[in-house]
Scaffold this motif. Sequence first.
Motif, PDB file in Angstrom:
ATOM      1  N   THR A 165       0.825  -1.213   0.000  1.00  0.00           N
ATOM      2  CA  THR A 165       0.000   0.000   0.000  1.00  0.00           C
ATOM      3  C   THR A 165       0.858   1.261   0.000  1.00  0.00           C
ATOM      4  OG1 THR A 165      -0.169  -0.093   2.428  1.00  0.00           O
ATOM      5  CG2 THR A 165      -1.945  -1.107   1.145  1.00  0.00           C
ATOM      6  N   ALA A 166       2.138   1.142   0.400  1.00  0.00           N
ATOM      7  CA  ALA A 166       3.034   2.285   0.354  1.00  0.00           C
ATOM      8  C   ALA A 166       3.504   2.564  -1.069  1.00  0.00           C
ATOM      9  CB  ALA A 166       4.242   2.054   1.259  1.00  0.00           C
ATOM     10  N   TYR A 167       3.769   1.510  -1.832  1.00  0.00           N
ATOM     11  CA  TYR A 167       4.376   1.679  -3.155  1.00  0.00           C
ATOM     12  C   TYR A 167       3.367   1.736  -4.299  1.00  0.00           C
ATOM     13  CZ  TYR A 167       9.059   1.260  -1.299  1.00  0.00           C
ATOM     14  OH  TYR A 167      10.229   1.504  -0.617  1.00  0.00           O
ATOM     15  N   PHE A 168       2.113   1.414  -4.024  1.00  0.00           N
ATOM     16  CA  PHE A 168       1.091   1.466  -5.071  1.00  0.00           C
ATOM     17  C   PHE A 168      -0.186   2.083  -4.515  1.00  0.00           C
ATOM     18  CE2 PHE A 168       3.902  -2.043  -6.140  1.00  0.00           C
ATOM     19  CZ  PHE A 168       4.214  -1.762  -7.463  1.00  0.00           C
ATOM     20  N   PRO A 169      -0.956   2.763  -5.349  1.00  0.00           N
ATOM     21  CA  PRO A 169      -2.197   3.406  -4.889  1.00  0.00           C
ATOM     22  C   PRO A 169      -3.329   2.384  -4.740  1.00  0.00           C
ATOM     23  CG  PRO A 169      -1.925   3.799  -7.225  1.00  0.00           C
ATOM     24  CD  PRO A 169      -0.693   3.068  -6.775  1.00  0.00           C
ATOM     25  N   GLU A 206       9.920  16.829 -13.938  1.00  0.00           N
ATOM     26  CA  GLU A 206       9.571  17.030 -12.536  1.00  0.00           C
ATOM     27  C   GLU A 206       8.414  18.016 -12.457  1.00  0.00           C
ATOM     28  OE1 GLU A 206      13.364  16.550  -9.838  1.00  0.00           O
ATOM     29  OE2 GLU A 206      13.860  17.897 -11.511  1.00  0.00           O
ATOM     30  N   HIS A 207       7.372  17.659 -11.725  1.00  0.00           N
ATOM     31  CA  HIS A 207       6.147  18.452 -11.647  1.00  0.00           C
ATOM     32  C   HIS A 207       6.099  19.278 -10.359  1.00  0.00           C
ATOM     33  CE1 HIS A 207       4.824  16.110 -15.081  1.00  0.00           C
ATOM     34  NE2 HIS A 207       5.061  14.997 -14.399  1.00  0.00           N
ATOM     35  N   GLU A 208       5.244  20.287 -10.357  1.00  0.00           N
ATOM     36  CA  GLU A 208       5.151  21.201  -9.217  1.00  0.00           C
ATOM     37  C   GLU A 208       4.721  20.503  -7.940  1.00  0.00           C
ATOM     38  OE1 GLU A 208       2.694  24.509 -10.128  1.00  0.00           O
ATOM     39  OE2 GLU A 208       4.024  25.333 -11.679  1.00  0.00           O
ATOM     40  N   ASP A 209       3.915  19.445  -8.060  1.00  0.00           N
ATOM     41  CA  ASP A 209       3.455  18.747  -6.863  1.00  0.00           C
ATOM     42  C   ASP A 209       4.493  17.766  -6.316  1.00  0.00           C
ATOM     43  OD1 ASP A 209       3.391  16.756  -8.740  1.00  0.00           O
ATOM     44  OD2 ASP A 209       1.277  16.243  -8.476  1.00  0.00           O
ATOM     45  N   GLY A 210       5.673  17.726  -6.926  1.00  0.00           N
ATOM     46  CA  GLY A 210       6.734  16.846  -6.460  1.00  0.00           C
ATOM     47  C   GLY A 210       6.810  15.519  -7.184  1.00  0.00           C
ATOM     48  N   SER A 211       5.784  15.189  -7.954  1.00  0.00           N
ATOM     49  CA  SER A 211       5.808  13.930  -8.700  1.00  0.00           C
ATOM     50  C   SER A 211       6.741  14.050  -9.906  1.00  0.00           C
ATOM     51  CB  SER A 211       4.401  13.542  -9.160  1.00  0.00           C
ATOM     52  OG  SER A 211       3.876  14.508 -10.057  1.00  0.00           O
ATOM     53  N   ILE A 212       7.147  12.914 -10.442  1.00  0.00           N
ATOM     54  CA  ILE A 212       8.096  12.879 -11.559  1.00  0.00           C
ATOM     55  C   ILE A 212       7.578  11.913 -12.617  1.00  0.00           C
ATOM     56  CG2 ILE A 212      10.495  12.491 -12.241  1.00  0.00           C
ATOM     57  CD1 ILE A 212      11.225  12.623  -9.260  1.00  0.00           C
ATOM     58  N   LEU A 269       4.727   7.460 -13.782  1.00  0.00           N
ATOM     59  CA  LEU A 269       4.563   8.569 -12.852  1.00  0.00           C
ATOM     60  C   LEU A 269       4.841   8.069 -11.442  1.00  0.00           C
ATOM     61  CD1 LEU A 269       3.696  11.555 -12.482  1.00  0.00           C
ATOM     62  CD2 LEU A 269       1.356  10.718 -12.121  1.00  0.00           C
ATOM     63  N   VAL A 270       5.779   8.721 -10.752  1.00  0.00           N
ATOM     64  CA  VAL A 270       6.113   8.345  -9.382  1.00  0.00           C
ATOM     65  C   VAL A 270       6.004   9.559  -8.484  1.00  0.00           C
ATOM     66  CG1 VAL A 270       7.642   6.457 -10.079  1.00  0.00           C
ATOM     67  CG2 VAL A 270       8.584   8.745  -9.720  1.00  0.00           C
ATOM     68  N   ALA A 271       5.713   9.307  -7.213  1.00  0.00           N
ATOM     69  CA  ALA A 271       5.625  10.384  -6.217  1.00  0.00           C
ATOM     70  C   ALA A 271       6.612  10.087  -5.096  1.00  0.00           C
ATOM     71  CB  ALA A 271       4.212  10.483  -5.662  1.00  0.00           C
ATOM     72  N   PRO A 272       7.768  10.750  -5.069  1.00  0.00           N
ATOM     73  CA  PRO A 272       8.735  10.548  -3.983  1.00  0.00           C
ATOM     74  C   PRO A 272       8.238  11.188  -2.689  1.00  0.00           C
ATOM     75  CG  PRO A 272       9.761  11.510  -5.954  1.00  0.00           C
ATOM     76  CD  PRO A 272       8.279  11.657  -6.102  1.00  0.00           C
ATOM     77  N   TYR A 310       4.481   4.410  -6.926  1.00  0.00           N
ATOM     78  CA  TYR A 310       4.168   4.366  -8.353  1.00  0.00           C
ATOM     79  C   TYR A 310       2.700   4.754  -8.523  1.00  0.00           C
ATOM     80  CZ  TYR A 310       8.462   1.608  -8.760  1.00  0.00           C
ATOM     81  OH  TYR A 310       9.770   1.176  -8.714  1.00  0.00           O
ATOM     82  N   LEU A 311       2.437   5.721  -9.392  1.00  0.00           N
ATOM     83  CA  LEU A 311       1.075   6.216  -9.570  1.00  0.00           C
ATOM     84  C   LEU A 311       0.435   5.755 -10.875  1.00  0.00           C
ATOM     85  CD1 LEU A 311       1.503   9.877  -8.277  1.00  0.00           C
ATOM     86  CD2 LEU A 311       0.664   7.867  -7.025  1.00  0.00           C
ATOM     87  N   SER A 312       1.238   5.541 -11.910  1.00  0.00           N
ATOM     88  CA  SER A 312       0.667   5.093 -13.181  1.00  0.00           C
ATOM     89  C   SER A 312       1.769   4.620 -14.113  1.00  0.00           C
ATOM     90  CB  SER A 312      -0.126   6.226 -13.853  1.00  0.00           C
ATOM     91  OG  SER A 312       0.737   7.277 -14.250  1.00  0.00           O
ATOM     92  N   ASN A 313       1.356   3.914 -15.147  1.00  0.00           N
ATOM     93  CA  ASN A 313       2.275   3.453 -16.183  1.00  0.00           C
ATOM     94  C   ASN A 313       1.558   3.437 -17.521  1.00  0.00           C
ATOM     95  OD1 ASN A 313       4.726   1.937 -17.276  1.00  0.00           O
ATOM     96  ND2 ASN A 313       3.083   0.471 -17.712  1.00  0.00           N
ATOM     97  N   ARG A 314       2.262   3.908 -18.548  1.00  0.00           N
ATOM     98  CA  ARG A 314       1.805   3.771 -19.928  1.00  0.00           C
ATOM     99  C   ARG A 314       2.958   3.221 -20.748  1.00  0.00           C
ATOM    100  NH1 ARG A 314      -0.692   9.079 -22.406  1.00  0.00           N
ATOM    101  NH2 ARG A 314       1.198   9.995 -21.490  1.00  0.00           N
ATOM    102  N   ILE A 315       2.662   2.229 -21.572  1.00  0.00           N
ATOM    103  CA  ILE A 315       3.722   1.591 -22.342  1.00  0.00           C
ATOM    104  C   ILE A 315       3.346   1.543 -23.816  1.00  0.00           C
ATOM    105  CG2 ILE A 315       2.807  -0.744 -21.921  1.00  0.00           C
ATOM    106  CD1 ILE A 315       5.810  -1.657 -21.864  1.00  0.00           C
TER     107      ILE A 315
END
Length: 472
Positions: A357-361, A401-407, A429-432, A440-445
């Motif tokens: 639950t820490a590493y995935f939403p 790098e985004h304003e909300d801290g996500s990358i 998309l990751v949120a440190p 990890y917030l999302s993936n597109r391949i």
Amino acid sequence: MERKVQKRKIKRGSRKRIKVKRRLLIAGALAAAILLLISTGRMFQISSGRMGKEKQVSKMLWELSAEILSSASAKEAASESQTESNIESPAGGQPESSSWLLPQAAQCLFTEAEKEKLEKDALAAAEQAQAVYQNVEFTNDSPNSSKIRDFTREKRRQAVALLGKAGFVSVTENTNMENYGEVEEFYAAYMEKREAMVTVFEVDLDGRIGATTFLCRDGSLQTYYVGIEWQAENTPEDTFRPYGKIRETSVSNIAELKLTEKGYLIYAYEDVIAHASLRQCWRVKPLSDKCREFTEKFISGLSYVNYNVLVTNWDRSNAEDILMPCMFEDIYRMDTGEILKAEDGRIPAELYERIMTAYFPVSKEQVREKCGYEESSGSYPYEMIYAVPYPPFGEVVDYTEHEDGSITLFVDGVWADYNSDLAFTNEILVAPFSDGIFRYLSNRIQQKELELPAGGSKILGSGLRLIVYSDL
């Protein structure tokens, strides 16, 4: 970095562990047999011409009808083998060089004078990095080992830097190649069918230095490999002085060679040894330090073939669809930096749910539904995977790098076995977080040069799975 032969050793223990060791040997033999069948099958497809174009997909199904290990033995072997193995993760590292295991070429393009000079040059180059080995600990372990204990990543990078400063082309895992322009010049001459030669010094994980010289001559291409092993001797001042010694040499025919636009040198030996990758590769063109940092932190621990995190499109709305029991081991290693040790083939729910639950939403309820939660024991099953060797690996080539801290990470899938450094691309998309953990917030391949691995698994025994995917 190329993927080469991995070596495993089982530590010695007390008599009380003899039965466990026998089970480990059985499990290890099973794994080796499976990998041999798969790798042999892949090589036969290629050599027999049934592969056709590189993008053609052939389904590989392996039926295993006999039960080889009992449920208890499988669980015990799965748990123990993690603590007894001496293998570094493929995602985070590559094993030692195996060039010297290749069959010798029948006809040698190198003259005796050239080989003698290359050997002298290799020893002279190794001496440039001598200071890095000054305080290492030498052991008397297996004769196949380098006899250096814990040769760290920092020491490898220092050795590469010293070799580079001395004017040599040098490289090690996850480090930019020094003096890479010489490789580009060699490749240009090779493409124009001009005679040319270049030597690449590689510092292996165990501290050995391998000097691979490519020679293009008379329309043919060969390598001359010189393996340097470090030893130590007492000096009159009663101190240890490390010195390089030639361990092995070999001449090998190269069947194909290409330098990609992106900057990978990918090549294949004419004779491929069992369990070795079909092709070798080095990243020649440099990659930014930030991209390497993000690759190591966010990508290196993930697999393209064992589960669906990287090979399906997902976000917060459907993240539960990627949950699989077999993914926990990799996420646990990324979180703790340690190899998972499961007791009786089970993992406590508190630990399992905290990490997932820490590493995935995802919620605790979703994890329980998808990953085999057992209410009576308050635990989850441990699934150990024997995967097809030399899968693709990802590298971050750009980021936002985004304003909300996500990358947003732009990741290329490198699959050297199938001659591609751009097999597919991911946007991840990751949120440190401030404590060093991230989500990890999302993936597109997207498919690029190759089709996506169609991951799947077959049960071998309780807790043991064989990953089967579309071979390219």
